[in-house]
Design a protein around this motif. Structure first.
Motif, PDB file in Angstrom:
ATOM      1  N   GLN A  50       0.838  -1.210   0.000  1.00  0.00           N
ATOM      2  CA  GLN A  50       0.000   0.000   0.000  1.00  0.00           C
ATOM      3  C   GLN A  50       0.870   1.256   0.000  1.00  0.00           C
ATOM      4  O   GLN A  50       0.596   2.210  -0.726  1.00  0.00           O
ATOM      5  CB  GLN A  50      -0.925   0.000   1.209  1.00  0.00           C
ATOM      6  CG  GLN A  50      -1.885   1.164   1.210  1.00  0.00           C
ATOM      7  CD  GLN A  50      -2.813   1.153   2.425  1.00  0.00           C
ATOM      8  OE1 GLN A  50      -2.540   0.482   3.414  1.00  0.00           O
ATOM      9  NE2 GLN A  50      -3.893   1.893   2.338  1.00  0.00           N
ATOM     10  N   ARG A  64      -0.009  11.425   3.757  1.00  0.00           N
ATOM     11  CA  ARG A  64      -1.337  11.136   4.293  1.00  0.00           C
ATOM     12  C   ARG A  64      -1.355   9.788   5.000  1.00  0.00           C
ATOM     13  O   ARG A  64      -1.879   9.657   6.106  1.00  0.00           O
ATOM     14  CB  ARG A  64      -2.380  11.155   3.172  1.00  0.00           C
ATOM     15  CG  ARG A  64      -3.820  11.025   3.648  1.00  0.00           C
ATOM     16  CD  ARG A  64      -4.802  10.929   2.488  1.00  0.00           C
ATOM     17  NE  ARG A  64      -4.736   9.640   1.818  1.00  0.00           N
ATOM     18  CZ  ARG A  64      -5.290   8.514   2.293  1.00  0.00           C
ATOM     19  NH1 ARG A  64      -5.922   8.517   3.434  1.00  0.00           N
ATOM     20  NH2 ARG A  64      -5.198   7.391   1.618  1.00  0.00           N
ATOM     21  N   LEU A  65      -0.755   8.779   4.378  1.00  0.00           N
ATOM     22  CA  LEU A  65      -0.748   7.443   4.970  1.00  0.00           C
ATOM     23  C   LEU A  65       0.130   7.364   6.215  1.00  0.00           C
ATOM     24  O   LEU A  65      -0.042   6.462   7.035  1.00  0.00           O
ATOM     25  CB  LEU A  65      -0.292   6.408   3.937  1.00  0.00           C
ATOM     26  CG  LEU A  65      -1.285   6.101   2.836  1.00  0.00           C
ATOM     27  CD1 LEU A  65      -0.651   5.192   1.801  1.00  0.00           C
ATOM     28  CD2 LEU A  65      -2.537   5.471   3.405  1.00  0.00           C
ATOM     29  N   PRO A  68      -1.871   8.731  11.580  1.00  0.00           N
ATOM     30  CA  PRO A  68      -2.786   7.723  12.124  1.00  0.00           C
ATOM     31  C   PRO A  68      -4.129   7.779  11.401  1.00  0.00           C
ATOM     32  O   PRO A  68      -4.561   8.860  10.974  1.00  0.00           O
ATOM     33  CB  PRO A  68      -2.955   8.144  13.594  1.00  0.00           C
ATOM     34  CG  PRO A  68      -1.798   9.028  13.885  1.00  0.00           C
ATOM     35  CD  PRO A  68      -1.411   9.680  12.578  1.00  0.00           C
ATOM     36  N   PRO A  69      -4.812   6.663  11.242  1.00  0.00           N
ATOM     37  CA  PRO A  69      -6.091   6.640  10.521  1.00  0.00           C
ATOM     38  C   PRO A  69      -7.097   7.684  11.008  1.00  0.00           C
ATOM     39  O   PRO A  69      -7.854   8.240  10.204  1.00  0.00           O
ATOM     40  CB  PRO A  69      -6.612   5.216  10.743  1.00  0.00           C
ATOM     41  CG  PRO A  69      -5.377   4.424  10.957  1.00  0.00           C
ATOM     42  CD  PRO A  69      -4.425   5.323  11.683  1.00  0.00           C
ATOM     43  N   SER A  70      -7.092   7.967  12.293  1.00  0.00           N
ATOM     44  CA  SER A  70      -8.055   8.947  12.826  1.00  0.00           C
ATOM     45  C   SER A  70      -7.756  10.384  12.379  1.00  0.00           C
ATOM     46  O   SER A  70      -8.620  11.245  12.489  1.00  0.00           O
ATOM     47  CB  SER A  70      -8.066   8.887  14.352  1.00  0.00           C
ATOM     48  OG  SER A  70      -6.785   9.238  14.861  1.00  0.00           O
ATOM     49  N   ARG A  72      -6.459  11.135   9.156  1.00  0.00           N
ATOM     50  CA  ARG A  72      -6.364  11.203   7.690  1.00  0.00           C
ATOM     51  C   ARG A  72      -7.474  11.998   7.119  1.00  0.00           C
ATOM     52  O   ARG A  72      -8.502  11.933   6.971  1.00  0.00           O
ATOM     53  CB  ARG A  72      -6.316   9.812   7.066  1.00  0.00           C
ATOM     54  CG  ARG A  72      -5.048   9.098   7.393  1.00  0.00           C
ATOM     55  CD  ARG A  72      -5.004   7.744   6.730  1.00  0.00           C
ATOM     56  NE  ARG A  72      -3.910   6.994   7.299  1.00  0.00           N
ATOM     57  CZ  ARG A  72      -3.750   5.706   7.183  1.00  0.00           C
ATOM     58  NH1 ARG A  72      -4.596   4.997   6.496  1.00  0.00           N
ATOM     59  NH2 ARG A  72      -2.742   5.093   7.741  1.00  0.00           N
TER      60      ARG A  72
END
Length: 72
Positions: A50, A64-65, A68-70, A72
């Motif tokens: 990915q 962006r990756l 942390p997912p929270s 993005r």
């Protein structure tokens, strides 16, 4: 770069690429010396699919990756 691409295309670059011929160049980065290029190649080999695919799309996607997912 041309020499390295030829190595990979002919199956001599690495066993990983030799098992996945033919190959296609989708991203490259130029370096002033072979040592720096080798270190970058080793680093990219440690990345997941990915993250490597995001690199192909551009550095902004990598940034962006990296969050942390929270966030993005």
């Amino acid at each position: 770069m041309e020499n390295r691409l030829h190595q990979h295309a002919s199956g001599h670059g690495a066993s990983h690429t030799a098992e996945r011929l033919p190959i296609q160049l989708v991203w490259f980065q130029e370096f002033s010396n072979v040592g720096d290029a080798w270190r970058r190649e080793r680093k990219l080999h440690g990345w997941g699919a990915q993250k490597r695919e995001a690199l192909i799309r551009g550095w902004e996607e990598i940034k962006r990756l990296a969050k942390p997912p929270s966030q993005r």
